[in-house]
Design a protein around this motif. Structure first.
Motif, PDB file in Angstrom:
ATOM      1  N   HIS A 582     -30.843  -1.852 -64.721  1.00 35.21           N
ATOM      2  CA  HIS A 582     -32.272  -1.564 -64.827  1.00 35.21           C
ATOM      3  C   HIS A 582     -32.759  -1.993 -66.193  1.00 35.21           C
ATOM      4  N   GLU A 583     -33.862  -2.698 -66.216  1.00 31.71           N
ATOM      5  CA  GLU A 583     -34.444  -3.113 -67.482  1.00 31.71           C
ATOM      6  C   GLU A 583     -35.227  -1.952 -68.078  1.00 31.71           C
ATOM      7  N   ARG A 584     -34.919  -1.620 -69.314  1.00 32.13           N
ATOM      8  CA  ARG A 584     -35.579  -0.486 -69.945  1.00 32.13           C
ATOM      9  C   ARG A 584     -37.081  -0.717 -69.991  1.00 32.13           C
ATOM     10  N   GLY A 585     -37.829   0.276 -69.570  1.00 26.38           N
ATOM     11  CA  GLY A 585     -39.282   0.167 -69.540  1.00 26.38           C
ATOM     12  C   GLY A 585     -39.826  -0.296 -68.209  1.00 26.38           C
ATOM     13  N   SER A 586     -38.973  -0.864 -67.375  1.00 32.71           N
ATOM     14  CA  SER A 586     -39.432  -1.314 -66.064  1.00 32.71           C
ATOM     15  C   SER A 586     -39.722  -0.112 -65.172  1.00 32.71           C
ATOM     16  N   GLU A 587     -40.804  -0.193 -64.414  1.00 38.12           N
ATOM     17  CA  GLU A 587     -41.159   0.886 -63.501  1.00 38.12           C
ATOM     18  C   GLU A 587     -40.716   0.597 -62.072  1.00 38.12           C
ATOM     19  N   VAL A 588     -39.934  -0.460 -61.891  1.00 42.12           N
ATOM     20  CA  VAL A 588     -39.325  -0.692 -60.586  1.00 42.12           C
ATOM     21  C   VAL A 588     -38.375   0.466 -60.309  1.00 42.12           C
ATOM     22  N   PRO A 589     -38.513   1.151 -59.162  1.00 44.64           N
ATOM     23  CA  PRO A 589     -37.648   2.311 -58.898  1.00 44.64           C
ATOM     24  C   PRO A 589     -36.179   1.928 -59.011  1.00 44.64           C
ATOM     25  N   HIS A 590     -35.434   2.734 -59.737  1.00 44.77           N
ATOM     26  CA  HIS A 590     -34.011   2.463 -59.939  1.00 44.77           C
ATOM     27  C   HIS A 590     -33.246   3.768 -59.834  1.00 44.77           C
ATOM     28  N   GLY A 591     -32.233   3.775 -59.008  1.00 47.66           N
ATOM     29  CA  GLY A 591     -31.427   4.978 -58.841  1.00 47.66           C
ATOM     30  C   GLY A 591     -31.891   5.873 -57.716  1.00 47.66           C
ATOM     31  N   ARG A 592     -33.081   5.627 -57.163  1.00 47.80           N
ATOM     32  CA  ARG A 592     -33.539   6.381 -56.005  1.00 47.80           C
ATOM     33  C   ARG A 592     -33.345   5.498 -54.779  1.00 47.80           C
ATOM     34  N   ALA A 593     -32.386   5.843 -53.943  1.00 42.75           N
ATOM     35  CA  ALA A 593     -31.898   4.949 -52.901  1.00 42.75           C
ATOM     36  C   ALA A 593     -32.983   4.522 -51.919  1.00 42.75           C
ATOM     37  N   ASP A 594     -33.932   5.410 -51.604  1.00 44.33           N
ATOM     38  CA  ASP A 594     -34.923   5.070 -50.582  1.00 44.33           C
ATOM     39  C   ASP A 594     -36.095   4.265 -51.122  1.00 44.33           C
ATOM     40  N   LYS A 595     -36.128   4.016 -52.433  1.00 44.54           N
ATOM     41  CA  LYS A 595     -37.263   3.305 -53.014  1.00 44.54           C
ATOM     42  C   LYS A 595     -36.875   2.063 -53.810  1.00 44.54           C
ATOM     43  N   GLU A 596     -35.632   1.970 -54.249  1.00 44.23           N
ATOM     44  CA  GLU A 596     -35.275   0.849 -55.102  1.00 44.23           C
ATOM     45  C   GLU A 596     -35.218  -0.438 -54.286  1.00 44.23           C
ATOM     46  N   PRO A 597     -35.410  -1.590 -54.947  1.00 43.21           N
ATOM     47  CA  PRO A 597     -35.414  -2.860 -54.216  1.00 43.21           C
ATOM     48  C   PRO A 597     -34.063  -3.170 -53.608  1.00 43.21           C
ATOM     49  N   GLN A 598     -34.085  -4.040 -52.605  1.00 46.47           N
ATOM     50  CA  GLN A 598     -32.856  -4.461 -51.963  1.00 46.47           C
ATOM     51  C   GLN A 598     -31.970  -5.187 -52.966  1.00 46.47           C
ATOM     52  N   SER A 599     -30.678  -5.038 -52.797  1.00 48.31           N
ATOM     53  CA  SER A 599     -29.738  -5.656 -53.714  1.00 48.31           C
ATOM     54  C   SER A 599     -29.922  -7.169 -53.748  1.00 48.31           C
ATOM     55  N   ALA A 600     -29.841  -7.723 -54.952  1.00 50.09           N
ATOM     56  CA  ALA A 600     -29.934  -9.173 -55.122  1.00 50.09           C
ATOM     57  C   ALA A 600     -28.622  -9.868 -54.784  1.00 50.09           C
ATOM     58  N   TRP A 601     -27.569  -9.125 -54.564  1.00 51.17           N
ATOM     59  CA  TRP A 601     -26.263  -9.707 -54.278  1.00 51.17           C
ATOM     60  C   TRP A 601     -25.757  -9.188 -52.933  1.00 51.17           C
ATOM     61  N   PRO A 602     -25.817 -10.026 -51.874  1.00 53.02           N
ATOM     62  CA  PRO A 602     -25.373  -9.576 -50.553  1.00 53.02           C
ATOM     63  C   PRO A 602     -23.864  -9.476 -50.412  1.00 53.02           C
ATOM     64  N   GLY A 603     -23.115 -10.023 -51.371  1.00 53.70           N
ATOM     65  CA  GLY A 603     -21.659  -9.984 -51.266  1.00 53.70           C
ATOM     66  C   GLY A 603     -21.137 -11.076 -50.350  1.00 53.70           C
ATOM     67  N   ALA A 604     -19.963 -10.814 -49.792  1.00 49.25           N
ATOM     68  CA  ALA A 604     -19.316 -11.826 -48.956  1.00 49.25           C
ATOM     69  C   ALA A 604     -20.173 -12.138 -47.737  1.00 49.25           C
ATOM     70  N   SER A 605     -20.292 -13.421 -47.438  1.00 46.93           N
ATOM     71  CA  SER A 605     -21.160 -13.849 -46.328  1.00 46.93           C
ATOM     72  C   SER A 605     -20.444 -13.853 -44.993  1.00 46.93           C
ATOM     73  N   THR A 606     -19.109 -13.776 -45.023  1.00 46.45           N
ATOM     74  CA  THR A 606     -18.333 -13.749 -43.785  1.00 46.45           C
ATOM     75  C   THR A 606     -17.170 -12.774 -43.949  1.00 46.45           C
ATOM     76  N   SER A 607     -16.514 -12.478 -42.858  1.00 43.75           N
ATOM     77  CA  SER A 607     -15.331 -11.614 -42.890  1.00 43.75           C
ATOM     78  C   SER A 607     -14.062 -12.440 -42.768  1.00 43.75           C
ATOM     79  N   ASP A 608     -13.001 -11.914 -43.371  1.00 41.36           N
ATOM     80  CA  ASP A 608     -11.664 -12.496 -43.291  1.00 41.36           C
ATOM     81  C   ASP A 608     -11.577 -13.880 -43.910  1.00 41.36           C
ATOM     82  N   LEU A 609     -12.459 -14.140 -44.883  1.00 39.12           N
ATOM     83  CA  LEU A 609     -12.378 -15.359 -45.662  1.00 39.12           C
ATOM     84  C   LEU A 609     -12.475 -15.002 -47.133  1.00 39.12           C
ATOM     85  N   ALA A 610     -11.852 -15.808 -47.984  1.00 39.62           N
ATOM     86  CA  ALA A 610     -11.940 -15.576 -49.419  1.00 39.62           C
ATOM     87  C   ALA A 610     -13.302 -16.018 -49.937  1.00 39.62           C
ATOM     88  N   PHE A 611     -13.690 -15.461 -51.079  1.00 45.13           N
ATOM     89  CA  PHE A 611     -14.872 -15.975 -51.765  1.00 45.13           C
ATOM     90  C   PHE A 611     -14.610 -17.440 -52.131  1.00 45.13           C
TER      91      PHE A 611
END
Length: 870
Positions: A582-611
């Motif tokens: 969280h950027e200090r001073g930003s009013e983007v909700p952070h830490g409140r699960a039902d209001k914070e933005p969607q994660s910018a990192w979806p993680g692995a795009s497939t199963s059973d494959l390496a990154f």
């Protein structure tokens, strides 16, 4: 705004007509449930003036309170003084609350003051209960020893009959102090004025008391939400951040999240500072609060409803601009919450009636001023307010039923001069709330984590800042070993830092200079480090039941993002997930699960494959982060006091693995800042506790001879060899680089060594003249660079013997080479980089120790029991 004619008549201000104004509609429904209220003298200070009421000093003792019962909310209903004859002497009462069935009242009571006793020997605030059917009045915690273990305030019933409350007893925190070989005590809040209140839970008989929150300033006023969570008021004051806002938690202290108002600290009149005091939940999920200044001698504020279900902040735009959407006043007319006279009075308390009518039971005072001709109080009419410099009269708080839907109100207890009704509740059933049972180890929680008193922190990516991928090319690119080496990744480790509770002077009175130049950070311990994976993810096991903060650090152990200014906690077995940072001073909700933005990192795009381009054996599941993958395969990562890197990710078929390296505490040749054994095996009990005199000053004094292949001394890089005001022959000299690193007494603060002050404070440069050091000066200039000259009493330049103006001289400044709280911003380290004038003089271990010490605040001591007694 209320109708002035009605309020004047019923408040006892000046009129004699006690009838309801024709403009005021009578309340159509009488509240048939009993009501209980607190009647007290107006609080006065030692000089007889109105006392200042501080929301963040709730333990203040205001004697003279009585607890009154009326069998219904009607002015003609008889009154019974429930506390009559309970004690000999004056008591104080506050924080009334009601059981879900409406049959019991719970409240905080402090017994009469003991004449001549010291403050620490005076009675504590205790939690009491009144049973309506039997009339019994009892202290919840029966035994004196247990009851006197802390100040207990703000009790509330949980749906299962247990009681949640705010207390200074810090029960679990005290036990941890014993584990650290310290005496048991309750730590002060971060302003160091009073002991910190945290949330505790106990059984209805006062047994099984458990501390459930571990904030380092106050957690106050818990209330049960419709879904069973607990809403409470938290004072975030790390680094003097001084923010009071609403948070939520489960009854056992898990999943603490910000709820509303962290960036809405100035929603009072004319954008004045105001906080949301004593929240009450409404059946529709909204929250009723008193919006008021933290400190006031008017004892109240405005009636406001917070829509925390839909909003996290007050305004539609950041920085308290745009439309007010998160909260709205329900007062019919404007009530001022700043220092100005409020023409329509103030509310001291408000309790929402549970009968579905939407009405409130309020303590309210009209506005009055002193008539300068009669010296009697008069209502704040426009005519009276037009007088020059109107002087406010004492408030006159009576008890009212207020229907904000149509602006009507009806008196229940008429106000009296010098007396106030400070709060009231109705003994009626409340709306049904959900029940969140404590999780069970082995069923709801991993048994091993519970047994080890640990939890898991899971961060998807530290490169996700408020839902934005900050990596040029994206997180996927920096995680790909072909596109980025380890040295290309700025975030290398997560540092966990723990708060050190500060005792009051009765436990340990030490000199405040022990905090060093950066008192706002108080004292800190480093719990350990864990590697940040190439995608920025972290999953690590952390000791439970401690207040901790996190820092993202680089390869050298220097924090690269702004300081984290909120205390986190994990309960045993808890797994806490977050999307990123969280950027200090930003009013983007952070830490409140039902209001914070969607994660910018979806993680692995497939199963059973390496990154991409990683070890083929490390096969991910869909959506997994790299840290989650490692945790699933190799088990949960634990903290370490050392920094070290092993390339487990790069597929050697696409490029060679990055070289491994380590920076170990055990390789220090000066004192190691950890307990014996921790330098080889870092366990949960291990912590790095850094003191300047013990761990940093010896680095400057350590002999650093340099020998050639024939063991001939060719150089001496001992820091104090050059950075001293005496040469090898004890002759005065200007210290190298205008920096003295000796251990002598500083002329800035006699409790500090010279080197400490020289490194961290700006100083004046010196020069050697006739064998003596003197300050180097230069001609002073104004803001535009024009030279300044000495002036006489008339403002004319003073002239020298040649008739020329005499220059105004100023010292030539020498900037500090270190910055407390920010190692990465300290120019000190430039000298030791490759190609720098001091490259190779200090070891990687020494530079890491200096870096982490600077980042946590550059304290002189980080243990109050190691600091000298004042």
């Amino acid at each position: 705004m209320f109708f002035a004619g009605f309020l004047t008549a019923c408040s006892g201000g000046s009129g004699s007509d006690s009838s309801i104004s024709g403009d005021q509609k009578a309340d159509p429904v009488v509240v048939d449930y009993p009501i209980v209220f607190v009647r007290r003298p107006l609080p006065l200070d030692e000089e007889g003036m109105l006392a200042t009421d501080d929301v963040l000093a709730p333990q203040e003792f205001r004697p003279g309170a009585s607890l009154i019962l009326k069998d219904r909310a009607s002015g003609d209903a008889p009154e019974t003084v429930l506390t009559e004859g309970l004690f000999e002497g004056d008591i104080d009462i506050q924080h009334l609350n009601v059981s879900p069935d409406g049959e019991k009242l719970i409240f905080s009571l402090r017994e009469p003051e003991i004449p001549g006793a010291d403050e620490d020997e005076q009675p504590t605030w205790d939690i009491w209960e009144y049973a309506l059917e039997s009339g019994d009045l009892r202290r919840i915690i029966a035994t004196d020893i247990s009851a006197e273990a802390g100040q207990d305030l703000y009790p509330a019933y949980l749906p299962d009959g247990r009681i949640i409350f705010s207390s200074t007893r810090q029960r679990r925190g005290r036990a941890q102090l014993l584990d650290d070989n310290k005496p048991q005590y309750s730590g002060l809040e971060e302003d160091l004025d009073n002991e910190a209140f945290t949330l505790h839970v106990m059984d209805e008989d006062g047994s099984n008391i458990k501390q459930v929150t571990f904030n380092q300033s106050h957690d106050l006023a818990p209330a049960v939400m419709p879904d069973g969570r607990i809403l409470f008021s938290r004072w975030d004051n790390m680094g003097r951040s001084d923010s009071v806002s609403l948070y939520t938690t489960t009854p056992d202290g898990r999943n603490i999240q910000p709820y509303y108002g962290y960036h809405s600290q100035a929603t009072g009149s004319d954008n004045s500072a105001a906080l949301h005091a004593r929240p009450w939940m409404l059946e529709n999920g909204q929250t009723l609060v008193i919006l008021r200044a933290r400190e006031s001698n008017r004892f109240g504020g405005d009636l406001v409803i917070v829509d925390g279900e839909n909003f996290t902040e007050a305004y539609s735009e950041p920085n308290q601009s745009g439309t007010l959407v998160g909260q709205n006043t329900v007062s019919v007319f404007e009530v001022l919450t700043n220092s100005e006279l409020s023409p329509h009075g103030h509310f001291a308390s408000a309790y929402p009636l549970r009968d579905g009518s939407g009405r409130l039971l309020v303590s309210w005072s009209d506005c009055r001023i002193i008539d300068q001709s009669t010296m009697l109080p008069q209502p704040c009419t426009d005519e009276n307010l037009a007088q020059p410099d109107p002087v406010p009269a004492d408030p006159l708080y009576g008890l009212w039923i207020y229907d904000y839907s149509d602006g009507t109100q009806r008196p229940v207890v008429v106000a009296e001069e010098g007396i106030m009704i400070s709060e009231a509740v109705a003994l009626e059933p409340s709306f049904t709330t959900g029940f969140i049972a404590d999780p069970i180890a082995g069923a709801d929680l991993e048994q091993t984590l519970v047994d080890e008193n640990a939890g898991i922190l899971d961060i998807r990516s530290v490169y996700d800042i408020d839902g934005t991928d900050i990596v040029e090319g994206g997180i996927a690119a920096i995680a790909d070993p072909v596109l980025a080496t380890a040295e290309d990744r700025p975030a290398r480790f997560l540092r966990i830092v723990k708060a050190v509770p500060i005792p009051d002077e009765n436990v340990r009175e030490f000199n405040p200079s022990a905090f060093g130049v950066n008192r706002s950070q108080l004292m800190r311990e480093i719990v350990g480090y864990t590697p940040i994976q190439p995608d920025g993810s972290v999953r690590v096991r952390i000791p439970a039941n401690i207040p901790f903060a996190i820092s993202v650090v680089d390869r050298d152990g220097r924090r690269i993002f702004g300081p984290h200014q909120n205390w986190l906690q994990l309960r045993p077995g808890e797994i806490r997930s977050c999307t990123g940072c969280h950027e200090r001073g930003s009013e983007v909700p952070h830490g409140r699960a039902d209001k914070e933005p969607q994660s910018a990192w979806p993680g692995a795009s497939t199963s059973d494959l390496a990154f991409p381009n990683t070890e083929p054996a490390l096969k991910a599941q869909m959506g997994e982060t790299m840290a989650q993958l490692l945790s699933r395969i190799a088990g949960e990562a634990s903290l370490s006091g050392d920094l070290g890197f092993i390339d487990v990710w790069t597929d050697p078929l696409v490029r060679p693995k990055d070289p491994s390296w380590d920076i170990f505490y055990r390789d220090l040749t000066t004192a190691i800042p950890a307990a014996p054994g921790c330098e080889t095996t870092w366990q949960d009990r291990c912590k790095a506790i850094i003191h300047y005199p013990t761990h940093i000053q010896p680095i400057w004094e350590l002999p650093r001879p340099v020998f050639d292949a024939n063991d001939m001394l060719i150089a001496d890089h001992t820091c104090t060899g050059c950075h001293t005001n005496r040469d090898a022959n004890s002759m005065t000299q200007v210290p190298a680089g205008q920096l003295e690193l000796t251990a002598g007494q500083s002329d800035v603060n006699p409790d500090w060594m010279t080197a400490y002050a020289e490194l961290l404070l700006e100083d004046g440069q010196q020069e050697l003249v006739d064998g003596a050091l003197r300050d180097l000066t230069r001609q002073a200039t104004d803001d535009d660079g024009n030279p300044l000259f000495q002036l006489d009493g008339n403002g004319d330049p003073l002239l020298d013997i040649n008739g020329d103006p005499i220059p105004l001289l100023e010292p030539v400044p020498q900037g500090a080479s270190m910055r407390a709280g920010a190692a990465v911003a300290s120019r000190f380290f430039e000298k030791f980089e490759a190609g720098g004038s001091h490259a190779g003089y200090l070891t990687a271990e020494e530079l890491k120790l200096i870096s982490e010490w600077l980042d946590i605040g550059a304290q002189y001591y980080n243990n109050p029991f190691e600091a000298p007694v004042n």
